[in-house]
Every structure is written in C-alpha cells, then in structure tokens.
Design an enzyme around this catalytic site. Structure first.
Site, PDB file in Angstrom:
ATOM      1  CG  ASN A  56      -1.703   1.288   1.382  1.00  0.00           C
ATOM      2  OD1 ASN A  56      -1.670   2.163   0.514  1.00  0.00           O
ATOM      3  ND2 ASN A  56      -2.417   1.427   2.488  1.00  0.00           N
ATOM      4  CB  SER A  97      -5.024  10.592 -14.980  1.00  0.00           C
ATOM      5  OG  SER A  97      -6.338  10.664 -15.500  1.00  0.00           O
ATOM      6  CE1 TYR A 104      -7.712   8.520 -10.209  1.00  0.00           C
ATOM      7  CE2 TYR A 104      -8.264   9.937 -12.058  1.00  0.00           C
ATOM      8  CZ  TYR A 104      -7.638   8.815 -11.559  1.00  0.00           C
ATOM      9  OH  TYR A 104      -6.928   8.000 -12.402  1.00  0.00           O
ATOM     10  CG  ASN A 136      -0.333   1.610 -12.453  1.00  0.00           C
ATOM     11  OD1 ASN A 136      -0.884   2.213 -13.367  1.00  0.00           O
ATOM     12  ND2 ASN A 136      -0.936   0.623 -11.777  1.00  0.00           N
ATOM     13  CB  SER A 155      -4.780  12.789  -6.561  1.00  0.00           C
ATOM     14  OG  SER A 155      -5.394  12.012  -7.576  1.00  0.00           O
ATOM     15  CE  LYS A 156      -4.079   9.264 -11.189  1.00  0.00           C
ATOM     16  NZ  LYS A 156      -2.971   8.294 -11.123  1.00  0.00           N
ATOM     17  CB  ILE A 166      -7.207   2.940 -19.999  1.00  0.00           C
ATOM     18  CG1 ILE A 166      -6.231   4.090 -20.318  1.00  0.00           C
ATOM     19  CG2 ILE A 166      -6.577   1.593 -20.281  1.00  0.00           C
ATOM     20  CD1 ILE A 166      -5.771   4.164 -21.758  1.00  0.00           C
TER      21      ILE A 166
END
Length: 248
Positions: free
Chosen positions: A51, A139, A152, A78, A155-156, A185
C-alpha cells in the site's frame, strides 16, 4: 539483469505494464494491496504486498528488492485509487479527499523519494552500466475537470508537479523521470462509466476512435525505459487517443 518495481500491478494498467516489462527481459516485482498473490499471477513472478500510502510498506518493498536482487533499475508509480463514491464537488468529503490524496499523490511522491535514494546508492556500487529511471503514471484528469471526482483530478494534477520536481532533482544524477498520462482506458476502473465514455468516443471525442488498452500505456512505459528518450527531463507522454489535441 534489470529489476523493475511496478506499483499497483495486480490488475488493469499496472498489470499490463508489468507483463510487458517482464516479456522484455526485466525481472519485475508485481505489487498489490492484498497480502496474497493474485490467483492469475504465475508462481515464478515476484509479488510483494504494498500500500503506497503506508511509509513502512514503501520502505520495506524497496529494501526487500535491494536485498534480493542488489539493484532497482525502474520504478513505475502506477498505484492509485478512485473515490469510493462519485459526488458533486459541493458534496465531496474531507475523508474521501484525504484517502485519495494519501495514496495517489503523497504515496507517489514518497515512493519516488524512497526509490531515488536507493537508485543513487546503486549507482555508487554498480557504476556507469547502471542506468535507472522513474516513470509516473498520471492521467488526463490532471488537466480535465470532472466535478464528480474532484479529489482524483487534484491528485493527478499533483503528480504532474511531482514528476517535474524529481526530473529536475535527478537529471544531474543521470536518472531520467517521465510521466505517462493515460486517457480513457478499458479497465475495471472505467466499467461503471463505460457506456458514457463509449458514447463520447462514438460522437468524436477522440481522433483515435476507441478505448485505450493497458498495453497502449505499457508500450509508452517501455519507450521510457529504452534509453531513446533520455535527452529530456520530466517529459509527458500522452496515451490518450489524441484527447490532448486542441481541435476545431
């Protein structure tokens, strides 16, 4: 022998990356959050529970790799999580924000730091033939607003700067750092919105009119590992079917 650590490689994009590196001669350490080896991962492949949001586990996996193989040539960051529940930005919770940022951004940053220190130690021992590199998986959400998963996107966007910072810090040490930035994807993470994305693709969202596949991302990672892109620092490779193009 070259050794690659691919975080979040028990399935999806990470599995595609790890499998392709393995096929191209790397000894790959696969990781996932579950303590047991994935049932479909061959027994001869190396698996380590990890983790990346946990500092102890980050340190442990790198130390184990150095103890077992004596080197770490490639880190592919990743591993990441999506919000457990998509909520409008006005309803996003601090708990969800902290969970996503702890793994996707903080985990990635300190995974880079831990691996970079190990790589510098290896360079002192192994000499000029040792040419390590770091690849972060970002991303298109780094620059594309999705108001139902703002944590999200944030974060990217942060991973973009993490890549730049480490590229700047490590370029003089001979450690290239890249970002591969996937688009839409076809993985289990996108299954909940598969129909929505398929309609957007059919309506012309992408110049390359199909979902991306994990191997599309994996091939760009392999290119970063090849040495052919090394006269660059912090380069972003878009694996997005042309989404990043500005079109009229």
């Amino acid at each position: 022998m070259k050794v690659a650590l691919v975080t979040g490689s028990s399935r999806g994009i990470g599995r595609g990356i790890a499998d392709l590196l393995q096929e191209n001669g790397y000894t790959v350490v696969y990781t996932g959050t579950k303590p047991e080896r994935p049932a479909d991962l061959p027994a001869e492949r190396n698996y380590h529970p990890l983790n990346i949001g946990d500092s102890t586990q980050r340190q442990a996996v790198v130390e184990d790799i150095l103890h077992t193989f004596g080197r770490l040539d490639v880190l592919v960051n990743n591993a990441g999580v999506a919000p457990l529940e998509r909520r409008d930005l006005l309803e996003m919770t601090e708990e969800s924000f902290d969970r996503v940022l702890n793994v996707n951004l903080k985990g990635t940053l300190f995974m880079c730091q831990t691996a970079a220190k190990a790589m510098l130690t290896c360079k002192e021992k192994l000499g000029q033939d040792y040419q390590p590199r770091i690849i972060n998986i970002g991303s298109m959400s780094a620059y594309t607003s999705s108001i139902s998963r703002g944590e999200y996107c944030i974060s990217k966007a942060g991973i973009d700067m993490v890549t730049k910072l480490f590229a700047d810090r490590l370029a003089g040490e001979g450690i290239p750092v890249f970002e591969v930035r996937p688009g839409i994807i076809d993985t289990d993470m996108t299954q909940v919105v598969h129909g929505k994305y398929q309609k957007l693709i059919d309506d012309g969202l992408l110049p390359i009119k199909r979902f991306g596949k994990p191997e599309d991302v994996a091939k760009m990672v392999l290119a970063c590992c090849s040495g052919l892109l090394d006269y660059s620092a912090g380069q972003v490779l878009d694996a997005d079917g042309g989404f990043a193009l500005r079109r009229l």
